[in-house]
Design a protein around this motif. Structure first.
Motif, PDB file in Angstrom:
ATOM      1  N   LEU A   1       0.852  -1.184   0.000  1.00  0.00           N
ATOM      2  CA  LEU A   1       0.000   0.000   0.000  1.00  0.00           C
ATOM      3  C   LEU A   1       0.884   1.229   0.000  1.00  0.00           C
ATOM      4  O   LEU A   1       1.802   1.339   0.820  1.00  0.00           O
ATOM      5  N   ASN A   2       0.633   2.173  -0.918  1.00  0.00           N
ATOM      6  CA  ASN A   2       1.448   3.382  -1.007  1.00  0.00           C
ATOM      7  C   ASN A   2       0.575   4.623  -0.954  1.00  0.00           C
ATOM      8  O   ASN A   2      -0.360   4.774  -1.747  1.00  0.00           O
ATOM      9  N   GLN A   3       0.890   5.513  -0.021  1.00  0.00           N
ATOM     10  CA  GLN A   3       0.182   6.778   0.151  1.00  0.00           C
ATOM     11  C   GLN A   3       0.970   7.890  -0.516  1.00  0.00           C
ATOM     12  O   GLN A   3       2.204   7.908  -0.470  1.00  0.00           O
ATOM     13  N   ALA A   4       0.280   8.830  -1.167  1.00  0.00           N
ATOM     14  CA  ALA A   4       0.947   9.998  -1.738  1.00  0.00           C
ATOM     15  C   ALA A   4       1.741  10.712  -0.651  1.00  0.00           C
ATOM     16  O   ALA A   4       1.224  11.010   0.425  1.00  0.00           O
ATOM     17  N   GLU A   5       3.016  10.986  -0.928  1.00  0.00           N
ATOM     18  CA  GLU A   5       3.894  11.556   0.086  1.00  0.00           C
ATOM     19  C   GLU A   5       3.453  12.960   0.496  1.00  0.00           C
ATOM     20  O   GLU A   5       3.074  13.781  -0.341  1.00  0.00           O
ATOM     21  N   ASN A   6       3.534  13.194   1.804  1.00  0.00           N
ATOM     22  CA  ASN A   6       3.296  14.533   2.371  1.00  0.00           C
ATOM     23  C   ASN A   6       1.912  15.096   2.068  1.00  0.00           C
ATOM     24  O   ASN A   6       1.732  16.314   2.033  1.00  0.00           O
ATOM     25  N   ASP A   7       0.963  14.215   1.818  1.00  0.00           N
ATOM     26  CA  ASP A   7      -0.392  14.724   1.550  1.00  0.00           C
ATOM     27  C   ASP A   7      -1.418  13.683   1.983  1.00  0.00           C
ATOM     28  O   ASP A   7      -1.954  12.944   1.173  1.00  0.00           O
ATOM     29  N   SER A   8      -1.689  13.670   3.281  1.00  0.00           N
ATOM     30  CA  SER A   8      -2.645  12.711   3.826  1.00  0.00           C
ATOM     31  C   SER A   8      -4.080  13.091   3.510  1.00  0.00           C
ATOM     32  O   SER A   8      -5.007  12.339   3.815  1.00  0.00           O
ATOM     33  N   SER A   9      -4.277  14.275   2.888  1.00  0.00           N
ATOM     34  CA  SER A   9      -5.637  14.675   2.520  1.00  0.00           C
ATOM     35  C   SER A   9      -6.154  13.870   1.331  1.00  0.00           C
ATOM     36  O   SER A   9      -7.364  13.841   1.077  1.00  0.00           O
ATOM     37  N   ILE A  10      -5.266  13.230   0.574  1.00  0.00           N
ATOM     38  CA  ILE A  10      -5.671  12.381  -0.539  1.00  0.00           C
ATOM     39  C   ILE A  10      -6.090  11.035   0.032  1.00  0.00           C
ATOM     40  O   ILE A  10      -5.305  10.364   0.694  1.00  0.00           O
ATOM     41  N   LEU A  11      -7.333  10.656  -0.200  1.00  0.00           N
ATOM     42  CA  LEU A  11      -7.877   9.453   0.431  1.00  0.00           C
ATOM     43  C   LEU A  11      -7.141   8.191  -0.008  1.00  0.00           C
ATOM     44  O   LEU A  11      -6.781   8.031  -1.177  1.00  0.00           O
ATOM     45  N   LEU A  12      -6.924   7.320   0.953  1.00  0.00           N
ATOM     46  CA  LEU A  12      -6.445   5.966   0.691  1.00  0.00           C
ATOM     47  C   LEU A  12      -7.294   5.035   1.563  1.00  0.00           C
ATOM     48  O   LEU A  12      -6.907   4.641   2.655  1.00  0.00           O
ATOM     49  N   GLU A  13      -8.498   4.730   1.069  1.00  0.00           N
ATOM     50  CA  GLU A  13      -9.478   3.963   1.829  1.00  0.00           C
ATOM     51  C   GLU A  13      -9.461   2.508   1.357  1.00  0.00           C
ATOM     52  O   GLU A  13      -9.730   2.228   0.183  1.00  0.00           O
ATOM     53  N   TYR A  14      -9.149   1.592   2.251  1.00  0.00           N
ATOM     54  CA  TYR A  14      -9.075   0.174   1.906  1.00  0.00           C
ATOM     55  C   TYR A  14      -9.567  -0.660   3.080  1.00  0.00           C
ATOM     56  O   TYR A  14      -9.573  -0.215   4.241  1.00  0.00           O
ATOM     57  N   ASN A  15      -9.993  -1.870   2.765  1.00  0.00           N
ATOM     58  CA  ASN A  15     -10.530  -2.758   3.791  1.00  0.00           C
ATOM     59  C   ASN A  15     -10.348  -4.200   3.343  1.00  0.00           C
ATOM     60  O   ASN A  15     -10.687  -4.557   2.210  1.00  0.00           O
ATOM     61  N   PHE A  16      -9.812  -5.022   4.225  1.00  0.00           N
ATOM     62  CA  PHE A  16      -9.614  -6.443   3.952  1.00  0.00           C
ATOM     63  C   PHE A  16     -10.335  -7.247   5.027  1.00  0.00           C
ATOM     64  O   PHE A  16     -10.072  -7.062   6.222  1.00  0.00           O
ATOM     65  N   LYS A  17     -11.252  -8.116   4.602  1.00  0.00           N
ATOM     66  CA  LYS A  17     -12.004  -8.933   5.544  1.00  0.00           C
ATOM     67  C   LYS A  17     -11.936 -10.403   5.134  1.00  0.00           C
ATOM     68  O   LYS A  17     -12.138 -10.735   3.968  1.00  0.00           O
ATOM     69  N   ASN A  18     -11.630 -11.226   6.116  1.00  0.00           N
ATOM     70  CA  ASN A  18     -11.648 -12.681   5.919  1.00  0.00           C
ATOM     71  C   ASN A  18     -10.841 -13.074   4.680  1.00  0.00           C
ATOM     72  O   ASN A  18     -11.343 -13.713   3.760  1.00  0.00           O
ATOM     73  N   CYS A  19      -9.590 -12.682   4.698  1.00  0.00           N
ATOM     74  CA  CYS A  19      -8.700 -12.966   3.577  1.00  0.00           C
ATOM     75  C   CYS A  19      -7.493 -13.773   4.056  1.00  0.00           C
ATOM     76  O   CYS A  19      -7.102 -13.706   5.223  1.00  0.00           O
ATOM     77  N   LEU A  20      -6.900 -14.508   3.141  1.00  0.00           N
ATOM     78  CA  LEU A  20      -5.636 -15.204   3.361  1.00  0.00           C
ATOM     79  C   LEU A  20      -4.567 -14.410   2.620  1.00  0.00           C
ATOM     80  O   LEU A  20      -4.637 -14.269   1.392  1.00  0.00           O
ATOM     81  N   ILE A  21      -3.577 -13.878   3.356  1.00  0.00           N
ATOM     82  CA  ILE A  21      -2.621 -12.936   2.776  1.00  0.00           C
ATOM     83  C   ILE A  21      -1.187 -13.365   3.081  1.00  0.00           C
ATOM     84  O   ILE A  21      -0.871 -13.719   4.233  1.00  0.00           O
ATOM     85  N   LYS A  22      -0.337 -13.310   2.078  1.00  0.00           N
ATOM     86  CA  LYS A  22       1.105 -13.528   2.276  1.00  0.00           C
ATOM     87  C   LYS A  22       1.732 -12.179   2.617  1.00  0.00           C
ATOM     88  O   LYS A  22       1.807 -11.270   1.783  1.00  0.00           O
ATOM     89  N   PHE A  23       2.195 -12.066   3.862  1.00  0.00           N
ATOM     90  CA  PHE A  23       2.843 -10.835   4.313  1.00  0.00           C
ATOM     91  C   PHE A  23       3.864 -11.228   5.368  1.00  0.00           C
ATOM     92  O   PHE A  23       3.618 -11.140   6.566  1.00  0.00           O
ATOM     93  N   ASP A  24       5.021 -11.667   4.905  1.00  0.00           N
ATOM     94  CA  ASP A  24       6.077 -12.146   5.790  1.00  0.00           C
ATOM     95  C   ASP A  24       7.124 -11.048   5.945  1.00  0.00           C
ATOM     96  O   ASP A  24       8.118 -11.004   5.223  1.00  0.00           O
ATOM     97  N   ASP A  25       6.889 -10.167   6.894  1.00  0.00           N
ATOM     98  CA  ASP A  25       7.743  -9.007   7.119  1.00  0.00           C
ATOM     99  C   ASP A  25       8.898  -9.384   8.045  1.00  0.00           C
ATOM    100  O   ASP A  25       9.007  -8.896   9.166  1.00  0.00           O
ATOM    101  N   PHE A  26       9.793 -10.245   7.553  1.00  0.00           N
ATOM    102  CA  PHE A  26      10.831 -10.800   8.423  1.00  0.00           C
ATOM    103  C   PHE A  26      11.881  -9.755   8.816  1.00  0.00           C
ATOM    104  O   PHE A  26      12.586  -9.933   9.808  1.00  0.00           O
ATOM    105  N   ASN A  27      11.990  -8.657   8.075  1.00  0.00           N
ATOM    106  CA  ASN A  27      12.924  -7.586   8.439  1.00  0.00           C
ATOM    107  C   ASN A  27      12.255  -6.464   9.224  1.00  0.00           C
ATOM    108  O   ASN A  27      12.899  -5.454   9.517  1.00  0.00           O
TER     109      ASN A  27
END
Length: 216
Positions: A107-133
């Protein structure tokens, strides 16, 4: 929606399986498979609904940097020019987001401008997200404890795909996707899986109900 996908498959794309730029998409029971970059790229905002979809990227023809699913609300066209647009909605319910990289959702948000919407929602999903670092541990975009953003998520557990080399993303008897879905009132588009088999609640997530694989 500008584009509606039902019971569809997109596989083996040299760059991106499905690219939407400030688009409006509704997709049900669909599979977006391996691609040289992202399987699904939602770029420069838009409005999106994905229900019982499988996003699975096991591209092996070259080195892949992009995740299976990439979402942002800006477009850098060079020379210091960046366009932005609201991501009004990006809803993923009962989906699989997986692949052969460690991080398969970005997920990437426009830099230095939180007024630009980034609306997302994940429900009951199987996700690969292995943030080992621990690259994303303090990033508010990945606050997995916020149920307004992430609810009923299973991380990094085997979907037991039939054959990732040939793009057969049917799930087997040992899949972590079995019975983790939640669709109390199923609209007609997802009452059956992509093969026409009826769903029950709690459902298997992704485009397919699980099945027993024949021994080859």
């Amino acid at each position: 929606p500008t584009l509606t996908l039902n019971n569809s498959k997109i596989n083996n794309s040299a760059t991106v399986g499905l690219l939407a730029r400030t688009g409006h998409i509704e997709a049900n029971n669909s599979v977006i498979g391996s691609a040289g970059q992202a399987s699904l790229y939602l770029n420069l905002g838009g409005t999106y609904t994905f229900r019982h979809c499988t996003f699975a990227n096991y591209w092996s023809n070259s080195f892949r940097v992009s995740p299976t699913v990439l979402i942002d609300n800006f477009l850098d066209v060079g020379n210091g020019t960046i366009f932005t647009a609201d991501l009004v909605q990006a809803d993923f319910s009962n989906c699989i987001i997986y692949g052969n990289n460690g991080i398969e959702l970005l997920l990437n948000q426009a830099e230095n401008d939180s007024s630009i919407l980034l609306e997302y929602n994940f429900k009951n999903c199987l996700i690969k997200f292995d943030d080992f670092n621990n690259r994303f541990v303090n990033d508010p975009l990945y606050n997995f404890n916020d149920t307004d953003l992430f609810e009923g998520i299973v991380f990094n557990s085997d979907p037991d795909f039939k054959n990732t080399d040939t793009g057969e993303f049917i799930i087997g008897d040992n899949s972590a996707a079995i019975g983790i879905g939640n669709t109390p009132s199923m609209p007609p588009a997802i009452q059956n899986d992509i093969l026409g088999n009826p769903r029950v609640n709690p459902s298997d997530v992704g485009a397919y109900n699980h099945t027993t694989f024949d021994d080859d």
